[in-house]
Design a protein around this motif. Structure first.
Motif, PDB file in Angstrom:
ATOM      1  N   PRO A  99       0.834  -1.213   0.000  1.00  0.00           N
ATOM      2  CA  PRO A  99       0.000   0.000   0.000  1.00  0.00           C
ATOM      3  C   PRO A  99       0.863   1.254   0.000  1.00  0.00           C
ATOM      4  O   PRO A  99       2.018   1.238   0.440  1.00  0.00           O
ATOM      5  N   VAL A 100       0.296   2.353  -0.489  1.00  0.00           N
ATOM      6  CA  VAL A 100       1.011   3.626  -0.411  1.00  0.00           C
ATOM      7  C   VAL A 100       1.298   3.923   1.058  1.00  0.00           C
ATOM      8  O   VAL A 100       0.590   3.454   1.965  1.00  0.00           O
ATOM      9  N   PRO A 101       2.358   4.690   1.355  1.00  0.00           N
ATOM     10  CA  PRO A 101       2.724   4.926   2.754  1.00  0.00           C
ATOM     11  C   PRO A 101       1.598   5.473   3.632  1.00  0.00           C
ATOM     12  O   PRO A 101       1.528   5.140   4.814  1.00  0.00           O
ATOM     13  N   LEU A 102       0.715   6.302   3.076  1.00  0.00           N
ATOM     14  CA  LEU A 102      -0.398   6.790   3.891  1.00  0.00           C
ATOM     15  C   LEU A 102      -1.278   5.621   4.329  1.00  0.00           C
ATOM     16  O   LEU A 102      -1.776   5.594   5.463  1.00  0.00           O
ATOM     17  N   GLY A 103      -1.462   4.645   3.442  1.00  0.00           N
ATOM     18  CA  GLY A 103      -2.192   3.448   3.821  1.00  0.00           C
ATOM     19  C   GLY A 103      -1.454   2.640   4.867  1.00  0.00           C
ATOM     20  O   GLY A 103      -2.045   2.167   5.842  1.00  0.00           O
ATOM     21  N   ILE A 104      -0.131   2.477   4.685  1.00  0.00           N
ATOM     22  CA  ILE A 104       0.662   1.743   5.678  1.00  0.00           C
ATOM     23  C   ILE A 104       0.556   2.436   7.031  1.00  0.00           C
ATOM     24  O   ILE A 104       0.438   1.782   8.079  1.00  0.00           O
ATOM     25  N   GLY A 105       0.578   3.758   7.034  1.00  0.00           N
ATOM     26  CA  GLY A 105       0.407   4.490   8.289  1.00  0.00           C
ATOM     27  C   GLY A 105      -0.910   4.135   8.962  1.00  0.00           C
ATOM     28  O   GLY A 105      -0.967   3.973  10.185  1.00  0.00           O
ATOM     29  N   CYS A 106      -1.957   3.987   8.175  1.00  0.00           N
ATOM     30  CA  CYS A 106      -3.278   3.686   8.740  1.00  0.00           C
ATOM     31  C   CYS A 106      -3.374   2.273   9.296  1.00  0.00           C
ATOM     32  O   CYS A 106      -4.356   1.936   9.963  1.00  0.00           O
ATOM     33  N   SER A 107      -2.371   1.444   9.046  1.00  0.00           N
ATOM     34  CA  SER A 107      -2.329   0.125   9.684  1.00  0.00           C
ATOM     35  C   SER A 107      -1.930   0.218  11.148  1.00  0.00           C
ATOM     36  O   SER A 107      -2.198  -0.702  11.927  1.00  0.00           O
ATOM     37  N   TRP A 108      -1.251   1.282  11.535  1.00  0.00           N
ATOM     38  CA  TRP A 108      -0.681   1.437  12.876  1.00  0.00           C
ATOM     39  C   TRP A 108       0.148   0.197  13.226  1.00  0.00           C
ATOM     40  O   TRP A 108       0.237  -0.222  14.381  1.00  0.00           O
ATOM     41  N   ASP A 109       0.771  -0.386  12.225  1.00  0.00           N
ATOM     42  CA  ASP A 109       1.522  -1.641  12.380  1.00  0.00           C
ATOM     43  C   ASP A 109       2.982  -1.367  12.042  1.00  0.00           C
ATOM     44  O   ASP A 109       3.385  -1.434  10.872  1.00  0.00           O
ATOM     45  N   LEU A 110       3.777  -1.060  13.050  1.00  0.00           N
ATOM     46  CA  LEU A 110       5.175  -0.721  12.822  1.00  0.00           C
ATOM     47  C   LEU A 110       5.965  -1.913  12.319  1.00  0.00           C
ATOM     48  O   LEU A 110       6.848  -1.772  11.464  1.00  0.00           O
ATOM     49  N   ALA A 111       5.658  -3.097  12.823  1.00  0.00           N
ATOM     50  CA  ALA A 111       6.360  -4.296  12.364  1.00  0.00           C
ATOM     51  C   ALA A 111       6.031  -4.572  10.898  1.00  0.00           C
ATOM     52  O   ALA A 111       6.906  -4.967  10.115  1.00  0.00           O
ATOM     53  N   ALA A 367      -1.944  -4.870   3.149  1.00  0.00           N
ATOM     54  CA  ALA A 367      -3.015  -4.137   2.474  1.00  0.00           C
ATOM     55  C   ALA A 367      -4.325  -4.255   3.251  1.00  0.00           C
ATOM     56  O   ALA A 367      -5.058  -3.264   3.423  1.00  0.00           O
ATOM     57  N   ALA A 368      -4.637  -5.441   3.747  1.00  0.00           N
ATOM     58  CA  ALA A 368      -5.863  -5.618   4.523  1.00  0.00           C
ATOM     59  C   ALA A 368      -5.814  -4.791   5.807  1.00  0.00           C
ATOM     60  O   ALA A 368      -6.817  -4.200   6.222  1.00  0.00           O
ATOM     61  N   LYS A 369      -4.645  -4.724   6.444  1.00  0.00           N
ATOM     62  CA  LYS A 369      -4.507  -3.958   7.681  1.00  0.00           C
ATOM     63  C   LYS A 369      -4.563  -2.453   7.439  1.00  0.00           C
ATOM     64  O   LYS A 369      -4.858  -1.682   8.358  1.00  0.00           O
ATOM     65  N   SER A 370      -4.274  -2.019   6.204  1.00  0.00           N
ATOM     66  CA  SER A 370      -4.205  -0.599   5.888  1.00  0.00           C
ATOM     67  C   SER A 370      -5.565  -0.001   5.542  1.00  0.00           C
ATOM     68  O   SER A 370      -5.736   1.221   5.607  1.00  0.00           O
ATOM     69  N   CYS A 371      -6.516  -0.835   5.164  1.00  0.00           N
ATOM     70  CA  CYS A 371      -7.847  -0.341   4.810  1.00  0.00           C
ATOM     71  C   CYS A 371      -8.577   0.128   6.058  1.00  0.00           C
ATOM     72  O   CYS A 371      -8.442  -0.458   7.132  1.00  0.00           O
ATOM     73  N   VAL A 372      -9.371   1.176   5.905  1.00  0.00           N
ATOM     74  CA  VAL A 372     -10.102   1.752   7.041  1.00  0.00           C
ATOM     75  C   VAL A 372     -11.597   1.713   6.734  1.00  0.00           C
ATOM     76  O   VAL A 372     -12.047   2.279   5.736  1.00  0.00           O
ATOM     77  N   LEU A 373     -12.346   1.047   7.598  1.00  0.00           N
ATOM     78  CA  LEU A 373     -13.802   1.015   7.475  1.00  0.00           C
ATOM     79  C   LEU A 373     -14.357   2.291   8.100  1.00  0.00           C
ATOM     80  O   LEU A 373     -14.257   2.504   9.313  1.00  0.00           O
ATOM     81  N   LEU A 374     -14.932   3.161   7.271  1.00  0.00           N
ATOM     82  CA  LEU A 374     -15.406   4.460   7.731  1.00  0.00           C
ATOM     83  C   LEU A 374     -16.872   4.455   8.116  1.00  0.00           C
ATOM     84  O   LEU A 374     -17.319   5.271   8.934  1.00  0.00           O
ATOM     85  N   LYS A 375     -17.632   3.533   7.529  1.00  0.00           N
ATOM     86  CA  LYS A 375     -19.075   3.500   7.776  1.00  0.00           C
ATOM     87  C   LYS A 375     -19.566   2.082   7.544  1.00  0.00           C
ATOM     88  O   LYS A 375     -19.080   1.394   6.641  1.00  0.00           O
ATOM     89  N   ASN A 376     -20.521   1.642   8.364  1.00  0.00           N
ATOM     90  CA  ASN A 376     -21.068   0.296   8.173  1.00  0.00           C
ATOM     91  C   ASN A 376     -22.452   0.200   8.810  1.00  0.00           C
ATOM     92  O   ASN A 376     -22.685  -0.544   9.756  1.00  0.00           O
TER      93      ASN A 376
END
Length: 723
Positions: A99-111, A367-376
């Motif tokens: 994922p693009v770095p902004l997406g990686i950031g949204c994973s909050w997964d440093l490892a 990639a799965a960890k980087s996606c953000v569910l905004l509404k459901n």
């Protein structure tokens, strides 16, 4: 090492030393077969063969066989046999794109971030690359700026943590021994992300306090982790372009921070000192840059044309050139190039590791960890595998999901959303697919008819919407950050059918989501998710993976709010003050002050309840840290991950303090009904900030500690710092 390198330096002529500071793109070199990914003009540099023969580094060269050929030809032509440094933009993957770095950031997964950089380095090194122009750690607050996709967000603490992780992943512990790693180059120094109006390459004007408090921590963290190189920014800093900014580069970077690695200009930035208006000509640009401490000039020729004459005229000291050359030679030595100039380049190894199954699995997971569910709403997601789905939108079958700076990634090989969903559904025949419209081209009658027919027979509509890669990234600034009107019209037409509707967004920036978030029942922000993006998103849509991403950049309610960010200052007339008057407060008359989705926000397929947060004491000091504890319970019927976030507010500082500042976070995984106790240790150094005189210290007094799932929905607890 320096004895060996100083001896080499003494044997170099002045012309050879100056040429060592020149970086050229691959087509200039014998043995190169293709142009790589480069931007800007190739002609007009006025170079002779001797300049190329003595050049110190090459940009955009890759492929083990080609690197070996170019290096071999260069060593035969270079009088002293000094090897080339091979550099490239390996930003979020080499051939396996993450994922693009902004997406990686949204994973909050440093490892996960570190692993993505390790894999990128492993592939790039096998192809002969020595240095990557990453990580970009520019703090970003304006989604109009296309390069927000290359950052990890709007928070200085989180950006610094990701900067460290990326550097560890790229460089490892020992570049000479670990030939499957590459040297990292942190960029863009400094404050490139603060470009006025979100327009790329534009002016930056910050106070020194803002610079130190918000924008510098990411660079400093990368250097503290051992990052070998720094790239100058295109922008001004305090009225002086960064590439010629002696105070920024010599005083702060080199003297105050002690950085003695290689400093490189961005593409053409040295010559751009002329249109910036601080240099009258190329000679003056060369003088300003070398005096500022810029070691490598990327793709302009001011140094090779003018430094010798400037030295002979007494306007530039030759020792400045010697220092620059020695820094470059040291990096070559650190990489082991004098002993093995073909370091890492191995066609057989390249075929083995590049785009391997293991690397693709890692890309899919991140990639799965980087996606953000905004509404459901109504728990529309996850989908049941037996449901009849209409997959509609210009990204339903598109391979344009890699994003900018995915240099060698293949759109043809990228897993498309339709293919990912077909692999997950109980019956692929129950997924009807239609483009509906182009990315920004209005729907044809045939497209609309196909989309409406698919939707009428479906139980649920999944919209695949977004931006083309070229709509973000470098030079990808946009004043209107809504989805293109063609897509909004498509959403409105499909909404009229009254079917449940989920939107998946592929994009490189936070968007104004009006016309989508208010129409769709569910919204999943997928960013540009990389090579395995379609598979990762399908995993989330069908519940094989569970959303755990949280925003690291706020989504504006409207572009008129921009810049809008969580760690802002208060005002003397805040809108939410208890005695606030209706009109005479800091507010918009037509929209809320708050973003549509705040920093730290994200949903999952379960719900978490926070117990009452507690402090270990009402007071803390430098000797007695404070423990902040909260119990978090998974109240839903599915497993899930939660990012528990700790914020602090200094209620009365010497200078105005942000309304909240992220200080720590914990990502926890809980089964249904499970409770976990999360404890943060809050220490006095975490309460320090830059004062009016730019000293870094804490103040005694009252504070609030906030614990919660995001920057908005956090409960505050009062404590005092005693000195």
């Amino acid at each position: 090492m320096d004895d060996r390198l100083n001896d080499l330096l003494r044997r170099m002529t002045l012309e050879e030393k100056v040429a060592q500071l020149l970086q050229l793109a691959a087509p200039f070199f014998r043995g190169a077969e293709d142009e790589g990914q480069i931007t800007g003009p190739l002609e007009g540099l006025g170079l002779a063969e001797a300049h190329v023969r003595n050049s110190g580094s090459v940009l955009g060269l890759t492929g083990a066989a080609q690197v070996i050929a170019v290096q071999d030809a260069h060593l035969k032509s270079n009088r002293l046999g000094i090897p080339l440094l091979v550099m490239a933009d390996i930003v979020h993957g080499y051939r396996t794109i993450f994922p693009v770095p902004l997406g990686i950031g949204c994973s909050w997964d440093l490892a996960g971030a570190e692993e993505s950089a390790r894999i990128a380095a492993k592939e790039a090194a096998a192809a002969g690359v020595h240095v990557t122009f990453a990580p970009m750690v520019d703090l970003v607050r304006d989604p109009r700026w296309g390069r927000v996709m290359e950052s990890t967000g709007e928070d200085p603490y989180l950006n610094a943590e990701f900067a460290r992780a990326f550097v560890r992943g790229f460089q490892g512990q020992d570049l000479a021994r670990e030939t499957d790693r590459v040297a990292a180059c942190v960029k863009h120094f400094a404050a490139y992300g603060a470009a006025e109006a979100g327009r790329d390459y534009n002016t930056v004007d910050l106070s020194e306090r803002q610079l130190r408090e918000f924008y510098l921590p990411g660079y400093k963290a990368a250097l503290d982790e051992g990052c070998e190189m720094v790239m100058t920014a295109f922008n001004t800093v305090d009225g002086i372009p960064a590439t010629g900014n002696r105070r920024l580069m010599r005083k702060l970077l080199r003297e105050e921070w002690g950085f003695d690695g290689v400093l490189i200009s961005d593409w053409g930035a040295l010559k751009e000192l002329i249109p910036h208006g601080v240099a009258a000509d190329e000679a003056e640009a060369a003088r300003l840059a070398i005096q500022a401490g810029v070691d490598i000039e990327m793709m302009t020729s001011c140094y090779v044309h003018h430094l010798k004459a400037l030295i002979e005229a007494g306007e530039v000291e030759e020792r400045l050139v010697d220092e620059a050359v020695l820094r470059i030679l040291r990096l070559k030595e650190k990489l082991g190039l004098f002993d093995n100039p073909y370091r890492g380049a191995d066609p057989e190894r390249e075929r083995e590791v590049v785009y391997s199954d293991a690397h693709r699995r890692a890309s899919r997971e991140l990639a799965a960890k980087s996606c953000v569910l905004l509404k459901n709403e109504g728990g529309l997601l996850p989908l049941a595998r037996e449901q009849r789905v209409a997959l509609i939108g210009p990204f339903a079958r598109s391979g344009d999901i890699l994003g900018p700076w995915s240099w060698l990634g293949s759109r043809d090989d990228a897993v498309r959303l339709h293919d990912g969903m077909a692999a997950r559904a109980a019956d692929p025949g129950r997924i009807a697919v239609a483009d509906g419209c182009g990315v920004d081209e209005a729907a044809t009658e045939a497209q609309l008819r196909e989309a409406m027919d698919a939707a009428r027979d479906a139980d649920v509509i999944v919209l695949a919407l977004g931006e083309r890669s070229e709509m973000s990234g470098e030079a990808g600034s946009r004043a209107d950050i809504r989805l293109p009107q063609a897509q909004l019209d498509l959403v409105a037409r499909l909404k009229a059918l009254g079917k449940p509707m989920a939107a998946v967004l592929f994009n490189g920036r936070p968007l104004d989501l009006h016309g989508v978030a208010d129409q769709a029942d569910a919204v999943l922000e997928a960013w540009f998710p990389g090579s395995e993006g379609g598979a990762a998103v399908a995993d989330l849509l069908y519940g094989a993976a569970r959303p755990s991403g949280r925003l690291t950049m706020s989504f504006p309610y409207a572009v008129g709010q921009v810049p809008v960010y969580y760690n802002a200052y208060n005002t003397g007339r805040p809108k939410d003050a208890p005695d606030a008057q209706v009109r005479y407060v800091s507010q918009y008359l037509d929209i809320p002050n708050e973003p549509l989705y705040p920093f730290g926000y994200g949903l999952g397929y379960t719900s978490f309840a926070y117990g009452e947060a507690k402090l270990s004491a009402a007071e803390m000091s430098a000797e007695t840290p404070l423990a902040v504890t909260v119990q978090v319970t998974n109240e839903g019927d599915a497993p899930g991950e939660e990012v528990v976030q700790l914020y602090v507010r200094d209620l009365a500082g010497e200078v105005v303090r942000p309304v909240k500042e992220l200080k720590a976070f914990r990502k926890i995984s809980l089964e249904p009904g499970e409770t976990a106790q999360v404890t943060f240790e809050l220490t006095e150094p975490q309460l320090r900030y830059y004062h009016a005189d730019c000293t870094h210290a804490s103040d005694a007094g009252a504070f609030l500690a906030y614990v919660g799932p995001n920057s908005r929905d956090a409960v505050g607890l009062a404590f005092r710092l005693i000195k």
